[in-house]
Design a protein around this motif. Structure first.
Motif, PDB file in Angstrom:
ATOM      1  N   HIS A 127      -4.865  56.725  80.324  1.00 61.80           N
ATOM      2  CA  HIS A 127      -3.475  57.139  80.458  1.00 61.80           C
ATOM      3  C   HIS A 127      -3.063  57.324  81.909  1.00 61.80           C
ATOM      4  N   LYS A 128      -1.761  57.357  82.146  1.00 65.42           N
ATOM      5  CA  LYS A 128      -1.194  57.547  83.476  1.00 65.42           C
ATOM      6  C   LYS A 128      -1.684  58.847  84.119  1.00 65.42           C
ATOM      7  N   CYS A 129      -1.949  59.861  83.307  1.00 62.95           N
ATOM      8  CA  CYS A 129      -2.410  61.162  83.806  1.00 62.95           C
ATOM      9  C   CYS A 129      -3.904  61.152  84.140  1.00 62.95           C
ATOM     10  N   THR A 130      -4.555  60.035  84.005  1.00 68.30           N
ATOM     11  CA  THR A 130      -5.985  59.782  84.252  1.00 68.30           C
ATOM     12  C   THR A 130      -6.900  60.265  83.140  1.00 68.30           C
ATOM     13  N   ASP A 154      -1.545  65.605  75.206  1.00 69.63           N
ATOM     14  CA  ASP A 154      -1.710  66.964  75.734  1.00 69.63           C
ATOM     15  C   ASP A 154      -0.917  67.156  77.026  1.00 69.63           C
ATOM     16  N   CYS A 155      -0.977  66.189  77.928  1.00 69.96           N
ATOM     17  CA  CYS A 155      -0.253  66.299  79.198  1.00 69.96           C
ATOM     18  C   CYS A 155       1.256  66.182  78.974  1.00 69.96           C
ATOM     19  N   ARG A 156       1.655  65.358  78.021  1.00 67.94           N
ATOM     20  CA  ARG A 156       3.076  65.232  77.713  1.00 67.94           C
ATOM     21  C   ARG A 156       3.617  66.565  77.192  1.00 67.94           C
ATOM     22  N   ALA A 157       2.852  67.229  76.326  1.00 71.04           N
ATOM     23  CA  ALA A 157       3.275  68.529  75.797  1.00 71.04           C
ATOM     24  C   ALA A 157       3.291  69.582  76.903  1.00 71.04           C
ATOM     25  N   ALA A 158       2.282  69.547  77.783  1.00 74.74           N
ATOM     26  CA  ALA A 158       2.234  70.503  78.889  1.00 74.74           C
ATOM     27  C   ALA A 158       3.391  70.268  79.859  1.00 74.74           C
ATOM     28  N   ALA A 159       3.747  69.005  80.094  1.00 76.11           N
ATOM     29  CA  ALA A 159       4.858  68.691  80.986  1.00 76.11           C
ATOM     30  C   ALA A 159       6.172  69.168  80.390  1.00 76.11           C
ATOM     31  N   ALA A 160       6.316  69.029  79.068  1.00 73.07           N
ATOM     32  CA  ALA A 160       7.528  69.498  78.399  1.00 73.07           C
ATOM     33  C   ALA A 160       7.634  71.021  78.504  1.00 73.07           C
ATOM     34  N   ALA A 161       6.509  71.703  78.345  1.00 76.03           N
ATOM     35  CA  ALA A 161       6.508  73.167  78.453  1.00 76.03           C
ATOM     36  C   ALA A 161       6.776  73.593  79.899  1.00 76.03           C
ATOM     37  N   GLY A 203      10.309  74.703  85.334  1.00 76.11           N
ATOM     38  CA  GLY A 203      10.551  73.987  86.593  1.00 76.11           C
ATOM     39  C   GLY A 203       9.316  73.412  87.256  1.00 76.11           C
ATOM     40  N   ARG A 204       8.143  73.426  86.583  1.00 75.88           N
ATOM     41  CA  ARG A 204       6.909  72.869  87.142  1.00 75.88           C
ATOM     42  C   ARG A 204       6.584  71.568  86.446  1.00 75.88           C
ATOM     43  N   ARG A 205       5.885  70.694  87.155  1.00 80.59           N
ATOM     44  CA  ARG A 205       5.453  69.430  86.572  1.00 80.59           C
ATOM     45  C   ARG A 205       3.942  69.334  86.700  1.00 80.59           C
ATOM     46  N   ARG A 206       3.271  68.943  85.618  1.00 85.70           N
ATOM     47  CA  ARG A 206       1.808  68.938  85.615  1.00 85.70           C
ATOM     48  C   ARG A 206       1.226  67.647  86.174  1.00 85.70           C
ATOM     49  N   TRP A 207       1.781  66.488  85.902  1.00 82.74           N
ATOM     50  CA  TRP A 207       1.196  65.233  86.357  1.00 82.74           C
ATOM     51  C   TRP A 207       2.075  64.494  87.276  1.00 82.74           C
TER      52      TRP A 207
END
Length: 65
Positions: free
Chosen positions: A9-12, A49-56, A61-65
C-alpha cells in the motif's frame, strides 16, 4: 507452501490475500502455515487501518501518512 498475493500500500504497509492451496492443503481445504508470495501488487491507496486512522486524525487536523 500455500500461495498469497502481497498488496504493497501507499502507506508502506503490506497485506496478504490468499491465492491458492499447496498440494497437501488442497486435500483438507485449509491454508498451510507456510506462505509463499506469488506476486506483489502495488496499491495507490493506504491500507484500511491507515485510512481509518487518517479519517479520525482529520477531525483533529493531523494526518498520519
Amino acid at each position: 507452501m500455500c500461495r498469497y498475493y502481497a498488496h504493497q500500500h501507499k502507506c508502506t504497509h503490506t497485506t496478504l490475500s490468499f491465492a491458492a492451496f499447496c498440494d497437501p492443503a488442497s486435500m483438507i481445504q485449509n491454508p498451510c502455515a507456510e506462505r509463499q508470495i506469488w506476486q506483489t501488487l502495488d496499491v495507490d491507496e493506504p491500507c484500511d487501518d491507515c485510512r481509518a486512522a487518517a479519517a479520525a486524525a482529520s477531525s483533529t487536523g493531523r494526518r498520519r501518512w
